[in-house]
Write a protein that holds these residues in place. Sequence first.
Motif, PDB file in Angstrom:
ATOM      1  N   UNK A  53       0.814  -1.217   0.000  1.00  0.00           N
ATOM      2  CA  UNK A  53       0.000   0.000   0.000  1.00  0.00           C
ATOM      3  C   UNK A  53       0.847   1.267   0.000  1.00  0.00           C
TER       4      UNK A  53
ATOM      5  N   UNK B 191       9.977   1.945   5.680  1.00  0.00           N
ATOM      6  CA  UNK B 191       8.761   1.964   6.483  1.00  0.00           C
ATOM      7  C   UNK B 191       7.578   1.499   5.633  1.00  0.00           C
ATOM      8  N   UNK B 192       7.176   0.226   5.733  1.00  0.00           N
ATOM      9  CA  UNK B 192       5.957  -0.223   5.051  1.00  0.00           C
ATOM     10  C   UNK B 192       4.739   0.336   5.803  1.00  0.00           C
ATOM     11  N   UNK B 193       3.513   0.086   5.293  1.00  0.00           N
ATOM     12  CA  UNK B 193       2.323   0.685   5.933  1.00  0.00           C
ATOM     13  C   UNK B 193       2.302   0.391   7.435  1.00  0.00           C
ATOM     14  N   UNK B 194       2.169   1.430   8.243  1.00  0.00           N
ATOM     15  CA  UNK B 194       2.207   1.248   9.703  1.00  0.00           C
ATOM     16  C   UNK B 194       0.845   0.768  10.212  1.00  0.00           C
TER      17      UNK B 194
END
Lengths: 138, 78
Positions: B46, B72-75
């Motif tokens: 995403x 940082x992938x979707x948090x």
Amino acid sequence: MDHIKITPDVINPEQLIDLVKRSSAGAINVFIGTVRNATKEKSVKQLEFEAYEPMALKEMEKIANQAASQWPVEAVAIHHRVGKLAIGDIPVVIAVATPHRLQGFEACQYIIDTLKQTVPIWKKEIFEDGEEWVAAHP
Amino acid sequence: MITVKLFGITREIVGEPVLTLDDIPTSVGQLIISLKETYPKMGQLNSLLVAVNNEYAPNDQSIHENDEIAVIPPVSGG
């Protein structure tokens, strides 16, 4: 004990309440996140939380400061847990002390809503038949 | 040379918690492009952001030798 903390240990909401108590506050708002047993009708066995700790602490501080600049916040505490959590466990507690209650409700909501958008913490759902990082894919 | 910290699903995609790159990408944008080329699954997420020294960094930010870089992938905290 720190106001802004990431911990592998069980979080006790009472401790956060004690941290933010002020005689100048007429309200303490507490948000407690809990691990739910299902997501999109699929039964969840457990959650795993992972954090990029130094940045997560920094972002949580920023959120606390932003809340204090928008509302008359007397004190804030935010504790987030990492590691494996079972259904019913508590991954996050936020406590906010304000002079009056409406400010407290609003500030507390702002803090959790913003935390969920910006803080580098990730949760993975573990199902009977697989696992999935929440929100990773459309 | 720079090291890139990986978290969440990106750590699983690469199979390691840290990536070492011999060539320093000129910018955050370049880093993201080259990660997606090497690991196409990163392009299916995403979102994919980069943090430099614990701050979210825009695509045009340049990267230097001693920067601490993290993907940082979707948090999904909270």
